[in-house]
Design a protein around this motif. Sequence first.
Motif, PDB file in Angstrom:
ATOM      1  N   ASP A 237      68.903  21.580  55.794  1.00  0.00           N
ATOM      2  CA  ASP A 237      70.229  21.062  55.477  1.00  0.00           C
ATOM      3  C   ASP A 237      70.653  20.054  56.541  1.00  0.00           C
ATOM      4  OD1 ASP A 237      72.546  20.881  53.996  1.00  0.00           O
ATOM      5  OD2 ASP A 237      73.538  22.514  55.064  1.00  0.00           O
ATOM      6  N   GLY A 238      70.904  18.824  56.110  1.00  0.00           N
ATOM      7  CA  GLY A 238      71.338  17.778  57.026  1.00  0.00           C
ATOM      8  C   GLY A 238      70.211  17.065  57.748  1.00  0.00           C
ATOM      9  N   PHE A 239      68.975  17.398  57.443  1.00  0.00           N
ATOM     10  CA  PHE A 239      67.818  16.777  58.086  1.00  0.00           C
ATOM     11  C   PHE A 239      66.879  16.210  57.017  1.00  0.00           C
ATOM     12  CE2 PHE A 239      69.320  19.743  61.239  1.00  0.00           C
ATOM     13  CZ  PHE A 239      69.153  19.066  62.423  1.00  0.00           C
ATOM     14  N   PRO A 240      66.036  15.255  57.402  1.00  0.00           N
ATOM     15  CA  PRO A 240      65.120  14.689  56.418  1.00  0.00           C
ATOM     16  C   PRO A 240      63.822  15.474  56.245  1.00  0.00           C
ATOM     17  CG  PRO A 240      64.985  13.450  58.461  1.00  0.00           C
ATOM     18  CD  PRO A 240      66.066  14.485  58.628  1.00  0.00           C
ATOM     19  N   ARG A 241      63.611  16.489  57.072  1.00  0.00           N
ATOM     20  CA  ARG A 241      62.330  17.206  57.058  1.00  0.00           C
ATOM     21  C   ARG A 241      62.523  18.710  56.902  1.00  0.00           C
ATOM     22  NH1 ARG A 241      62.477  13.227  60.474  1.00  0.00           N
ATOM     23  NH2 ARG A 241      60.860  11.643  60.430  1.00  0.00           N
ATOM     24  N   CYS A 242      61.461  19.381  56.460  1.00  0.00           N
ATOM     25  CA  CYS A 242      61.451  20.842  56.411  1.00  0.00           C
ATOM     26  C   CYS A 242      61.458  21.364  57.853  1.00  0.00           C
ATOM     27  CB  CYS A 242      60.223  21.335  55.649  1.00  0.00           C
ATOM     28  SG  CYS A 242      58.656  21.021  56.504  1.00  0.00           S
ATOM     29  N   PRO A 243      61.741  22.649  58.077  1.00  0.00           N
ATOM     30  CA  PRO A 243      61.805  23.163  59.450  1.00  0.00           C
ATOM     31  C   PRO A 243      60.541  22.900  60.269  1.00  0.00           C
ATOM     32  CG  PRO A 243      62.769  24.751  57.947  1.00  0.00           C
ATOM     33  CD  PRO A 243      62.168  23.662  57.100  1.00  0.00           C
ATOM     34  N   ASP A 244      59.348  23.061  59.670  1.00  0.00           N
ATOM     35  CA  ASP A 244      58.108  22.839  60.427  1.00  0.00           C
ATOM     36  C   ASP A 244      57.954  21.380  60.842  1.00  0.00           C
ATOM     37  OD1 ASP A 244      57.453  25.508  60.188  1.00  0.00           O
ATOM     38  OD2 ASP A 244      56.068  25.200  58.514  1.00  0.00           O
ATOM     39  N   HIS A 245      58.169  20.460  59.912  1.00  0.00           N
ATOM     40  CA  HIS A 245      58.006  19.039  60.238  1.00  0.00           C
ATOM     41  C   HIS A 245      59.138  18.531  61.133  1.00  0.00           C
ATOM     42  CE1 HIS A 245      55.130  18.934  56.739  1.00  0.00           C
ATOM     43  NE2 HIS A 245      54.444  18.448  57.743  1.00  0.00           N
ATOM     44  N   GLN A 246      60.337  19.112  60.999  1.00  0.00           N
ATOM     45  CA  GLN A 246      61.434  18.718  61.894  1.00  0.00           C
ATOM     46  C   GLN A 246      61.117  19.153  63.315  1.00  0.00           C
ATOM     47  OE1 GLN A 246      64.084  16.749  60.915  1.00  0.00           O
ATOM     48  NE2 GLN A 246      64.347  16.566  63.123  1.00  0.00           N
ATOM     49  N   ALA A 247      60.539  20.348  63.470  1.00  0.00           N
ATOM     50  CA  ALA A 247      60.162  20.826  64.809  1.00  0.00           C
ATOM     51  C   ALA A 247      59.097  19.917  65.425  1.00  0.00           C
ATOM     52  CB  ALA A 247      59.652  22.263  64.731  1.00  0.00           C
ATOM     53  N   GLU A 248      58.138  19.479  64.616  1.00  0.00           N
ATOM     54  CA  GLU A 248      57.113  18.547  65.115  1.00  0.00           C
ATOM     55  C   GLU A 248      57.746  17.229  65.552  1.00  0.00           C
ATOM     56  OE1 GLU A 248      54.131  17.965  62.109  1.00  0.00           O
ATOM     57  OE2 GLU A 248      53.597  20.096  62.058  1.00  0.00           O
ATOM     58  N   GLN A 249      58.666  16.706  64.754  1.00  0.00           N
ATOM     59  CA  GLN A 249      59.346  15.455  65.078  1.00  0.00           C
ATOM     60  C   GLN A 249      60.169  15.603  66.362  1.00  0.00           C
ATOM     61  OE1 GLN A 249      59.108  12.497  63.998  1.00  0.00           O
ATOM     62  NE2 GLN A 249      60.938  11.461  64.697  1.00  0.00           N
ATOM     63  N   ASP A 250      60.887  16.718  66.487  1.00  0.00           N
ATOM     64  CA  ASP A 250      61.690  16.959  67.686  1.00  0.00           C
ATOM     65  C   ASP A 250      60.806  17.037  68.933  1.00  0.00           C
ATOM     66  OD1 ASP A 250      63.902  17.017  66.019  1.00  0.00           O
ATOM     67  OD2 ASP A 250      64.096  19.212  66.065  1.00  0.00           O
ATOM     68  N   ALA A 251      59.645  17.697  68.818  1.00  0.00           N
ATOM     69  CA  ALA A 251      58.710  17.797  69.949  1.00  0.00           C
ATOM     70  C   ALA A 251      58.153  16.426  70.317  1.00  0.00           C
ATOM     71  CB  ALA A 251      57.577  18.765  69.611  1.00  0.00           C
ATOM     72  N   ARG A 252      57.825  15.613  69.304  1.00  0.00           N
ATOM     73  CA  ARG A 252      57.344  14.250  69.553  1.00  0.00           C
ATOM     74  C   ARG A 252      58.383  13.425  70.306  1.00  0.00           C
ATOM     75  NH1 ARG A 252      54.789  14.330  64.805  1.00  0.00           N
ATOM     76  NH2 ARG A 252      56.553  13.560  63.618  1.00  0.00           N
ATOM     77  N   ARG A 253      59.626  13.499  69.841  1.00  0.00           N
ATOM     78  CA  ARG A 253      60.723  12.751  70.486  1.00  0.00           C
ATOM     79  C   ARG A 253      60.931  13.222  71.927  1.00  0.00           C
ATOM     80  NH1 ARG A 253      62.062   7.978  68.419  1.00  0.00           N
ATOM     81  NH2 ARG A 253      63.026   8.111  66.412  1.00  0.00           N
ATOM     82  N   ALA A 254      60.878  14.522  72.133  1.00  0.00           N
ATOM     83  CA  ALA A 254      61.060  15.058  73.487  1.00  0.00           C
ATOM     84  C   ALA A 254      59.948  14.553  74.408  1.00  0.00           C
ATOM     85  CB  ALA A 254      61.075  16.586  73.459  1.00  0.00           C
ATOM     86  N   GLY A 255      58.722  14.492  73.901  1.00  0.00           N
ATOM     87  CA  GLY A 255      57.604  13.964  74.689  1.00  0.00           C
ATOM     88  C   GLY A 255      57.791  12.493  75.015  1.00  0.00           C
TER      89      GLY A 255
END
Length: 152
Positions: free
Chosen positions: A43-61
Amino acid sequence: MVILASSRVTAPGGDFLPGALRFGGCDIAKLCVAPGCEEVARDGFPRCPDHQAEQDARRAGQKAAAQRTPHAAAARALYADPRWTRESRVFLDRHPLCVDCLELGAVEPATDVDHVTPHKGDRALFWDRGNWQALCHRCHSRKTAREVWHGG
């Protein structure tokens, strides 16, 4: 096409389906934008929880790597200088309004002194008052994000 959600969608068991919409009596699930993924987006994001977590980890890196560059270390030292604190306050006292907002016809107090041309640790460019402008925090954040993430 713009779709507005009129209510939250629930599964047959009554569980809420995050990211799903109800439109004209039909349930519409917003799918994850990751290629090949058929899961419902958060809800409110463009990705499912798994892919959003991957995207967030990429951004943090990416952010962590950006902070380890010589430019970032030089910039931190310049902004930590008490002279910067003093002179940036004086600049904001003399230029109290956000120049970007003024161009749009809005009056917003300036909170940040921005370097028109990014200094990237160059001391001469950092201290060049002709390269300074007064911005509100929102405009400064937008400009900085554009420079850091999009190269300009």
